[in-house]
Scaffold this motif. Structure first.
Motif, short mmCIF file in Angstrom:
data_model
loop_
_atom_site.label_atom_id
_atom_site.label_comp_id
_atom_site.label_asym_id
_atom_site.label_seq_id
_atom_site.Cartn_x
_atom_site.Cartn_y
_atom_site.Cartn_z
N GLN A 182 0.83 -1.20 0.00
CA GLN A 182 0.00 0.00 0.00
C GLN A 182 0.87 1.25 0.00
OE1 GLN A 182 -2.49 0.14 3.48
NE2 GLN A 182 -0.80 0.56 4.87
N PHE A 183 0.29 2.34 -0.51
CA PHE A 183 0.95 3.63 -0.51
C PHE A 183 -0.11 4.71 -0.61
CE2 PHE A 183 0.62 2.22 -4.88
CZ PHE A 183 0.15 3.33 -5.56
N GLY A 184 0.21 5.91 -0.09
CA GLY A 184 -0.76 7.00 -0.13
C GLY A 184 -0.28 8.20 0.66
N LEU A 185 -1.23 9.09 0.96
CA LEU A 185 -0.94 10.33 1.65
C LEU A 185 -1.84 10.48 2.88
CD1 LEU A 185 -0.65 12.82 -1.34
CD2 LEU A 185 1.23 11.89 0.00
N ASP A 186 -1.30 11.14 3.90
CA ASP A 186 -2.03 11.42 5.14
C ASP A 186 -1.94 12.92 5.40
OD1 ASP A 186 -3.43 11.04 7.46
OD2 ASP A 186 -1.67 10.50 8.65
N LEU A 187 -3.08 13.59 5.50
CA LEU A 187 -3.13 15.03 5.74
C LEU A 187 -3.62 15.27 7.16
CD1 LEU A 187 -2.96 17.93 4.51
CD2 LEU A 187 -5.38 17.67 3.93
N ASN A 188 -2.78 15.91 8.00
CA ASN A 188 -3.10 16.11 9.41
C ASN A 188 -3.24 17.59 9.73
OD1 ASN A 188 -2.95 13.34 10.64
ND2 ASN A 188 -0.93 13.43 9.68
N PHE A 189 -4.31 17.95 10.45
CA PHE A 189 -4.53 19.31 10.93
C PHE A 189 -4.27 19.32 12.44
CE2 PHE A 189 -7.08 18.68 7.18
CZ PHE A 189 -6.88 19.84 6.45
N ASN A 190 -3.22 19.99 12.86
CA ASN A 190 -2.80 19.98 14.26
C ASN A 190 -3.63 20.97 15.06
OD1 ASN A 190 -0.53 18.14 13.79
ND2 ASN A 190 0.38 19.85 12.67
N VAL A 191 -4.59 20.45 15.82
CA VAL A 191 -5.45 21.32 16.61
C VAL A 191 -4.82 21.65 17.97
CG1 VAL A 191 -7.53 20.52 15.45
CG2 VAL A 191 -6.75 19.33 17.49
N SER A 192 -3.84 20.85 18.39
CA SER A 192 -3.09 21.13 19.61
C SER A 192 -1.77 20.37 19.53
CB SER A 192 -3.88 20.70 20.87
OG SER A 192 -3.92 19.29 20.97
N GLU A 193 -0.95 20.49 20.56
CA GLU A 193 0.34 19.80 20.55
C GLU A 193 0.15 18.29 20.49
OE1 GLU A 193 4.37 19.27 23.29
OE2 GLU A 193 2.85 20.74 23.84
N HIS A 194 -0.93 17.77 21.07
CA HIS A 194 -1.13 16.32 21.17
C HIS A 194 -2.18 15.78 20.21
CE1 HIS A 194 1.41 16.05 24.74
NE2 HIS A 194 0.79 17.13 25.21
N VAL A 195 -3.10 16.58 19.74
CA VAL A 195 -4.24 16.10 18.97
C VAL A 195 -4.19 16.63 17.54
CG1 VAL A 195 -6.75 16.04 18.79
CG2 VAL A 195 -5.65 15.93 21.04
N ALA A 196 -4.42 15.73 16.57
CA ALA A 196 -4.50 16.11 15.17
C ALA A 196 -5.68 15.40 14.52
CB ALA A 196 -3.21 15.76 14.43
N LEU A 197 -6.39 16.10 13.66
CA LEU A 197 -7.45 15.52 12.85
C LEU A 197 -6.90 15.27 11.46
CD1 LEU A 197 -10.44 17.80 13.93
CD2 LEU A 197 -9.74 15.61 14.91
N GLY A 198 -7.17 14.05 10.93
CA GLY A 198 -6.52 13.69 9.68
C GLY A 198 -7.44 13.07 8.65
N ILE A 199 -6.98 13.15 7.39
CA ILE A 199 -7.62 12.49 6.26
C ILE A 199 -6.55 11.66 5.55
CG2 ILE A 199 -8.82 12.81 4.06
CD1 ILE A 199 -9.78 15.51 5.12
N GLU A 200 -6.85 10.40 5.30
CA GLU A 200 -5.88 9.49 4.68
C GLU A 200 -6.47 8.85 3.43
OE1 GLU A 200 -3.92 5.27 6.00
OE2 GLU A 200 -3.63 6.97 7.36
N LEU A 201 -5.69 8.84 2.35
CA LEU A 201 -6.07 8.22 1.09
C LEU A 201 -5.00 7.19 0.74
CD1 LEU A 201 -7.15 11.38 -0.93
CD2 LEU A 201 -8.65 9.77 0.27
N MET A 202 -5.40 5.91 0.61
CA MET A 202 -4.45 4.83 0.39
C MET A 202 -4.88 3.96 -0.78
SD MET A 202 -2.11 5.27 2.71
CE MET A 202 -1.24 3.72 2.71
N ALA A 203 -3.90 3.53 -1.59
CA ALA A 203 -4.11 2.55 -2.65
C ALA A 203 -3.47 1.23 -2.22
CB ALA A 203 -3.49 3.04 -3.95
N ASN A 204 -4.20 0.11 -2.39
CA ASN A 204 -3.73 -1.20 -1.95
C ASN A 204 -3.72 -2.15 -3.14
OD1 ASN A 204 -4.00 -1.05 1.32
ND2 ASN A 204 -5.59 0.15 0.30
N VAL A 205 -2.65 -2.91 -3.29
CA VAL A 205 -2.52 -3.83 -4.41
C VAL A 205 -2.29 -5.25 -3.88
CG1 VAL A 205 -0.03 -3.32 -4.60
CG2 VAL A 205 -1.27 -4.32 -6.55
N LEU A 206 -2.97 -6.23 -4.49
CA LEU A 206 -2.89 -7.63 -4.08
C LEU A 206 -2.75 -8.52 -5.31
CD1 LEU A 206 -5.63 -6.20 -2.54
CD2 LEU A 206 -5.12 -8.09 -1.01
N PRO A 207 -2.37 -9.79 -5.14
CA PRO A 207 -2.30 -10.71 -6.29
C PRO A 207 -3.67 -10.94 -6.91
CG PRO A 207 -1.10 -11.56 -4.39
CD PRO A 207 -1.89 -10.41 -3.90
N ASP A 208 -3.67 -11.36 -8.16
CA ASP A 208 -4.92 -11.66 -8.86
C ASP A 208 -5.68 -12.77 -8.12
OD1 ASP A 208 -6.85 -11.61 -10.80
OD2 ASP A 208 -5.78 -12.99 -12.14
#
Length: 383
Positions: A182-208
């Motif tokens: 798998q590979f992709g991107l993760d976008l994080n919005f840091n609302v505080s030093e400890h907490v972040a809200l995120g959106i992740e988009l991933m592509a996954n590849v498997l055998p036929d």
């Protein structure tokens, strides 16, 4: 009439080592840290169907560790459901009845643990900033996809064969484990030093055969997830230290001229010598716009000069090494290098914004230094 010689001509210099001032410097150092992450969203499996027809709910939990501002690793477990579809438009008479088979869709369950490498692209490109609002991570990993409950595919396979079709070709039952990358991107919005809200988009590849169909190529599914990340402990150390810097005071020259014949009164002439120009070159590491500890004293000297000379201004010009990186990156880096020096003067030393002029030269043909490494610089000229 005889004119006496000048009785006194001298200079008194108040400055240099005789006077010192104290400045407070705030510095940040990154602290490696652990985090946990919970996400929920959806999955779209590639297959013979319109977009959205093979949509399934999806969830993921993860635990990770950031080794430094740029590189981290995580263990993620993604799970829920995948879907498949195949169409066969044919008819066959069975026991006097005309049987028609069209599009068949089915679903199955899975769990996919993966080990991922995480690269913070924002810090790699823009340098570490503890107060940055948004971080973008590049994620790539490998693991296993463990699938079960494929009864829907078995029913579809039987329906196709009933009217004379070949069936799915790679039908499986029971529990089936396969390699997944798998590979992709993760976008994080840091609302505080400890907490972040995120959106992740991933592509996954498997055998036929993951979807039970024989296609002669790899199978894919795509996950879109939103969730929350919690970081344990501090992400950086904030240290404040006081340093002594020399205070430059104006040179005062006092001249006393006496005219004997005319009995003129003594005249005192006090002249303030115009301050000389001050130049400081603040160097940066490759691909960063962060002032290092070794270069911070130069910012102190610029700030002290501006405080000692209230009418002086500083021109800060940022540069980037034109032999490294792309034009877009170098334009951004040169601007960021000049701005970080300007912001430090304003925030740490209370220098007024109207006394600071910021310029950026990017990878200008006329670079200040012959050695390309030295062109990763912000040049400050005070006068």
């Amino acid at each position: 009439m005889k004119l006496n010689k000048i009785l006194l001509a001298g200079a008194m210099l108040f400055a240099g080592a005789s006077a010192m001032a104290q400045e407070t410097i705030t510095e940040y150092s990154y602290v490696p840290n652990w985090y946990i992450q919970g996400q929920f969203g959806g999955q779209e499996t590639l297959g013979e169907s319109s977009f959205g027809h093979l949509f399934s709910p999806n969830a993921q939990i993860a635990a990770g560790y950031n080794f430094n501002p740029y590189i981290g690793a995580r263990l993620a477990v993604n799970a829920w459901r995948s879907r498949g579809a195949q169409s066969f438009f044919g008819q066959k008479e069975i026991d006097g009845n005309l049987v028609t088979v069209g599009t068949q869709r089915w679903k199955w369950n899975y769990v996919a643990p993966t080990v991922d490498a995480v690269v913070n692209l924002t810090n790699v490109i823009g340098g570490y900033d503890p107060y940055r609002l948004v971080d973008v991570d590049l994620i790539a990993g490998v693991g296993a996809n463990i699938a079960w409950n494929n009864k829907g595919a078995q029913a579809a396979d039987a329906a196709f064969k009933k009217v004379g079709a070949e069936g799915l070709g790679l039908l499986w039952d029971g529990t089936k484990a396969r390699f997944v990358g798998q590979f992709g991107l993760d976008l994080n919005f840091n609302v505080s030093e400890h907490v972040a809200l995120g959106i992740e988009l991933m592509a996954n590849v498997l055998p036929d055969g993951y979807n039970s169909k024989k296609a002669g190529n790899a199978d894919w599914y795509f996950n879109g997830l939103a969730g929350i990340k919690y970081t344990f402990g501090p992400k950086y150390n904030k240290t404040t230290r006081t340093v002594e810097v020399p205070v430059q005071q104006p040179q005062i020259i006092e001249r006393i001229i006496e005219k004997v014949v005319e009995q003129a009164p003594v005249t005192n002439v006090i002249e303030e010598v115009k301050p000389e120009m001050l130049r400081r070159d603040i160097f940066f590491r490759i691909n960063t716009a962060t002032i290092t500890k070794d270069e911070m004293y130069k910012v102190n000297e610029v700030a002290q000069f501006l405080k000692d000379h209230p009418n002086a201004k500083v021109v800060i010009t940022g540069y980037a090494d034109k032999g490294t990186g792309t034009l877009a990156i170098n334009l951004r880096l040169s601007k960021q290098r000049a701005e970080i020096v300007a912001n430090t003067l304003k925030k740490n030393y209370a220098i007024a914004a109207d006394r600071i002029i910021v310029k950026s030269m990017g990878e200008a043909e006329e670079q200040p230094y012959a050695d390309p490494v030295d062109n990763r610089v912000a040049i400050c000229v005070c006068e």
